[in-house]
Design a protein around this motif. Structure first.
Motif: not given
Length: 736
Positions: A15-16, A598-603, A642-644, A651-652
Motif C-alpha cells: 500500500l505504501a 513507516d517507509s524509512l527503510g524504503e528511503f 514519521s507517521p504519527g 500518516d505514511n
C-alpha cells in the motif's frame, strides 16, 4: 537508461508503494534512471503457477523466477520490500480472495491423493513460507542502523519497559533429542549429487529425495527432532508455567521454516488440548481440521461439523482450566496458539523483552511468561538477554551501542534452505544421505512422526561471508564476532573454514573473535551497555533473529535498518526492513483511512540503490540523487515526520510528501549539476508553498472506511486513489 527494479509485495509495504513509487519514478527519471516495478506478492506468485486455469488477461508472469535469474548478473539492482512468508492459513485465505475476484484456482489440498492433487499441492508449496528470499538472496547480508537513524533514536528514544530482578520470565528449550543435539555434518569431497533415503524397520527402502546437487567443499548437515521427546517436553513446560504462575507461550518460525515448524506448532496444540484430541481426534481429522494450521482454523472449521459445538466447548474448557496462555489480542480472545504466523519468534521475543519481559494475559494485563522455544539451536541467546535485563535493567536507547550484522544467507544457506529436504517420517527406521557412489555420508535413526531435515551451505558463500565480515570490521573499527559453537556439528565445520579463510585477508589491527552464540550475546550486551558497537557475524537464522532483536531494542523497530546484499556476481539487492507489523496497519487503513506504516527503510534502501547504480554505471546524477536523499532523510528524521500515532496527524502518505519536499530542496541546492538543480528548484518551490494545503488534503480523508479491493491482491485503481488523495501533490509530480 540505467534501471532499478522496485518490487511490489504485500500488505502495508504494498500500500505504501502506491504512494511512494510515483515520487521515486519522477525523481529518478531526471537522472536517466528507469524504475521498473515487478510484482512478487503472494497473490501474483500464486497466479503465476496456474496459467492454464486463467484467461489471457489474468495470467501473471513468474516475476520471482525472472528476478532470481537477474540476481545472478552484474546488472542486478533490486529494491526488495517485505513480503508475506505464507503459512498455510494465509495461503488458503489468499486463494479464497483470488477466487472471489474471478480467478479459477483450485483448493489447497491438505492431504493430496490423486495425481492432480499432488501436482496442485506441489505448485502451492512453491509459494509457501520463505519462497522469495532464497531466490533473490544471491549474496550475503550486511544489515546496520545508519548513523542518521541511530542519532534520531538517541534524541527521541522509544519507551522501554522497566525490569524487575524478581521477574519470572524465562525461556524453555529441549536441549536434547532436538535438531541441535542430533545434528551431524560433513564436507562434500566432490561435485555431484546425493539422495535421501528412508529404510523402514522391516527393510523397505523409500527414496525421499533423489539427486540433490552438491558442490565440492560445501557443508551438508542432517538432523532430526524426536516428536515423542517434544511431546514430553511440552507437557513438562505446561506444568511448569502453571506451577510458577506465569503465562505459557510458544515461539516458532512457522513461516520461514514452512515444513518443520508448523508440525511443531501442531504438536503444541495437540499436547495442550490432549484430552480434546483423545476424545475427538478422529472427528477433527475426518473434517480436515489440522492443528498445524492453528487453533483458530480448527474453531472456524467446527462451524461446519455436526458435533462442532460440542467439540468447541471442549476446547474452551481446556482453555479455562489452564495453564493460562499468552495472548496476541486479549480483547478478541486471540491466544498464542490461534495462528502460527502470529508468534514468529524473531518478532515476538524482542517485543516481550521490550515490554519488561511481559506478554499479555486474557485479563488484558501484562504478566511474566515462560517462552517455549523447542529447538535449542538458538534459544539460549534469548535467555541470555532475559538474564542480563534481570541483572542490569532495561536497555537505554539514548546511550546503547549497536550490533550490526553480517549474515551468511546466500544460495539458501543453512536451515532456511531445508524445506525441500525436510520430512516427517511415517515409521521407525533410518534416514541416510547417500552420494553417487553409494557411500553413506550421514545417517540417523528415526521414529514415527519424527521431523528430519538436511541443510546445505556452499563453500563459495562461506568465503564471501568471511570477506564481508573483514570488510565491515576494517570499515568501522568495531570488533567482529562469529557466533559459532564448536560443540554443534555444523558450526564446528564452519569454524574450520572461517579460520582458514581469515588467512586470505589482512586482519592486522582488527579484533575478530569466534564465540558460541550465548557467549557472543553476553559479549555484545556488555559492550552495548557501554555504548560500544559490535559486529555480529552469524548464520542465516541468527541473522534473522538478531536483526530484529537489537534494532527493536535500539530503535523501537526493525523497519529502520539499512539492509544491503552485495550479490556474488556484482549486483546489488537492497532490502527495506522487516514487515512483522504490516498486517495490523492494513486493518487500520481499511477501517480509518490511516496507514501508520513507516517507509524509512524504503528511503534508506533507495539511496543505497542509487549509489550502487552510480558506482557500477558511472551515472553521476544517480550519485547526486543518493547523496541528496540521504540528507533529505536526515531532515525527515530531525523534523520528526514519521507517521504519527493517531488520526489527525500525518500518516505514511504525509511522510512521503515530506521526503519529497526535503529531497527536492536538497536537489535544488546542490552545486554538482546546475541543470538538475534547476529542474528541482521549481518543484521545491511548489511543494514548499503548498505544504499546508497538501498536508490538509492528506489529513482530510482520515477517519472513514475505505475500499482497496482486496487484502492479498488490492485493486490498483482503488488502492492508488486511497494512497494518493492530494491532488496538489499529484499535479506537482506530474509537472516535474
Amino acid at each position: 537508461m540505467s534501471k532499478i527494479i522496485y518490487t511490489l509485495t504485500d500488505e502495508a509495504p504494498r500500500l505504501a508503494t502506491y504512494s511512494f513509487l510515483p515520487i521515486v519514478e519522477a525523481y529518478a527519471a531526471k537522472a536517466g534512471v528507469e524504475v521498473e516495478p515487478r510484482d512478487i506478492s503472494l497473490a501474483a506468485r500464486i497466479l503465476a503457477h496456474f496459467p492454464e486455469r486463467l484467461t489471457p488477461e489474468q495470467v501473471e508472469p513468474d516475476e520471482l523466477a525472472a528476478l532470481g535469474a537477474l540476481a545472478k548478473t552484474p546488472e542486478a539492482n533490486i529494491i526488495k520490500l517485505p513480503n508475506i512468508s505464507a503459512s498455510v492459513p494465509q495461503l488458503k485465505a489468499a486463494i479464497v480472495e483470488l477466487r472471489s475476484q474471478g480467478f479459477d484456482l483450485p483448493d489447497y489440498p491438505d492431504e493430496p491423493q490423486s495425481d492432480e492433487d499432488i501436482d496442485v499441492r506441489a505448485r502451492y508449496d512453491k509459494v509457501k513460507g520463505s519462497a522469495v528470499n532464497p531466490v533473490l538472496r544471491e549474496g550475503n547480508s550486511d544489515r546496520r542502523a545508519p548513523a542518521s537513524v541511530k542519532q534520531y533514536a538517541r534524541k527521541h528514544p522509544h519507551r522501554m519497559g522497566a525490569w524487575s530482578p524478581d521477574s519470572k520470565t524465562n525461556v524453555a528449550t529441549m536441549g536434547h533429542d532436538d535438531f541441535r543435539s542430533n545434528e551431524k555434518s560433513t564436507v562434500v569431497a566432490a561435485e555431484g549429487s546425493v539422495s535421501i533415503e528412508f529404510t523402514a524397520a522391516d527393510g523397505t527402502k523409500t527414496v525421499l529425495r533423489s539427486a540433490v546437487p552438491v558442490t565440492q567443499g560445501e557443508v551438508i548437515d542432517a538432523t532430526v527432532l524426536h516428536v515423542a521427546a517434544l511431546r514430553s517436553f511440552l507437557k513438562e513446560q505446561m506444568a511448569r508455567a502453571e506451577a510458577e504462575g506465569v503465562l505459557f507461550s510458544v515461539h516458532l518460525k512457522a513461516t520461514m521454516m514452512k515444513v518443520s515448524d508448523p508440525i511443531i506448532f501442531g504438536q503444541v496444540i495437540r499436547v495442550f488440548f490432549d484430552e480434546v484430541f483423545q476424545q475427538y481426534g478422529d472427528d477433527l481429522a475426518a473434517a480436515g481440521l489440522n492443528p498445524n494450521d492453528g487453533l483458530n482454523a480448527i474453531l472456524v472449521g467446527l462451524d461446519s461439523v455436526s458435533n462442532g459445538a460440542e467439540i468447541k466447548a471442549a476446547f474452551e474448557a481446556v482453555l479455562a482450566k489452564g495453564p493460562e496462555l499468552a495472548m496476541v489480542d486479549s480483547d478478541r480472545g486471540i491466544t498464542n496458539l490461534h495462528v502460527p504466523s502470529d508468534v514468529i519468534v524473531d518478532a515476538s521475543m524482542p517485543a516481550m523483552i521490550r515490554t519488561s519481559g511481559h506478554m499479555w494475559g486474557k485479563d488484558g494485563a501484562e504478566h511474566d511468561t515462560l517462552a517455549v522455544i523447542p529447538d535449542s539451536s538458538y534459544a539460549g541467546i534469548y535467555q541470555a538477554v532475559l538474564d542480563d535485563c534481570r541483572a542490569h535493567g532495561a536497555f537505554d536507547p539514548t546511550t546503547m551501542g549497536s550490533v550490526p550484522n553480517v549474515g551468511l544467507m546466500a544460495q539458501a544457506a543453512e536451515e532456511y534452505g531445508s524445506h525441500d529436504k525436510t520430512f516427517q517420517l511415517p515409521g521407525e527406521g533410518t534416514v541416510t544421505v547417500v552420494d553417487g557412489s553409494g557411500a553413506v555420508l550421514l545417517e540417523q535413526a528415526v521414529e514415527t512422526g519424527d521431523i528430519w531435515r538436511m541443510c546445505q551451505t556452499k563453500d563459495v558463500v562461506v568465503r564471501d561471508w568471511v570477506k564481508l565480515a573483514v570488510t565491515r570490521a576494517r570499515a568501522t573499527g568495531a570488533p567482529a564476532v562469529f557466533w559459532l559453537d564448536e560443540s554443534r556439528a555444523h558450526d564446528a565445520q564452519l569454524i574450520t573454514l572461517v579460520t582458514t579463510y581469515l588467512g586470505d585477508h589482512d586482519t592486522e589491527g582488527l579484533q575478530i573473535e569466534i564465540l558460541s552464540p550465548v557467549d557472543a550475546m553476553a559479549f555484545s550486551l556488555e559492550r552495548i551497555r557501554r555504548g560500544e558497537d559490535t559486529i555480529s557475524v552469524t548464520g542465516n537464522v541468527l541473522r534473522d533473529y538478531l536483526t530484529d532483536l537489537f534494532p527493536i531494542m535500539e530503535l523501537g523497530t526493525s523497519a529502520k535498518m539499512l539492509s544491503v546484499v552485495p550479490l556474488l556476481n556484482g549486483g546489488g539487492l537492497f532490502e527495506t526492513g522487516a514487515g512483522g507489523s504490516a498486517p495490523k496497519h492494513v486493518t487500520q487503513l481499511v477501517q480509518q483511512d490511516y496507514l501508520r506504516w513507516d517507509s524509512l527503510g524504503e528511503f534508506l534502501a533507495l539511496a543505497a540503490s542509487f549509489e550502487h547504480l552510480a558506482t557500477t554505471t558511472g551515472n553521476a546524477r544517480a550519485q547526486i540523487l543518493a547523496d541528496t536523499l540521504d540528507r533529505a532523510t536526515a531532515s525527515f528524521l530531525d523534523e520528526n515526520k514519521s507517521p504519527g500515532r493517531a488520526i489527525g496527524t500525518i500518516d505514511n502518505r504525509g511522510s512521503h510528501f515530506y521526503v519529497a519536499l526535503y529531497w527536492a530542496n536538497e536537489l535544488s541546492q546542490q552545486t554538482a549539476d546546475a541543470d538538475l538543480a534547476a529542474d528541482f528548484a521549481s518543484l521545491a518551490g511548489v511543494l514548499g508553498g503548498a505544504e499546508e494545503a497538501i498536508v490538509g488534503e492528506l489529513i482530510a480523508v482520515q477517519g472513514s472506511p475505505v475500499d482497496i479491493g482486496g487484502y492479498y491482491r488490492p485493486d490498483d485503481a482503488k488502492a492508488s486513489a486511497v494512497m494518493r488523495p492530494s491532488a496538489t501533490l499529484n499535479e506537482a509530480l506530474a509537472a516535474l
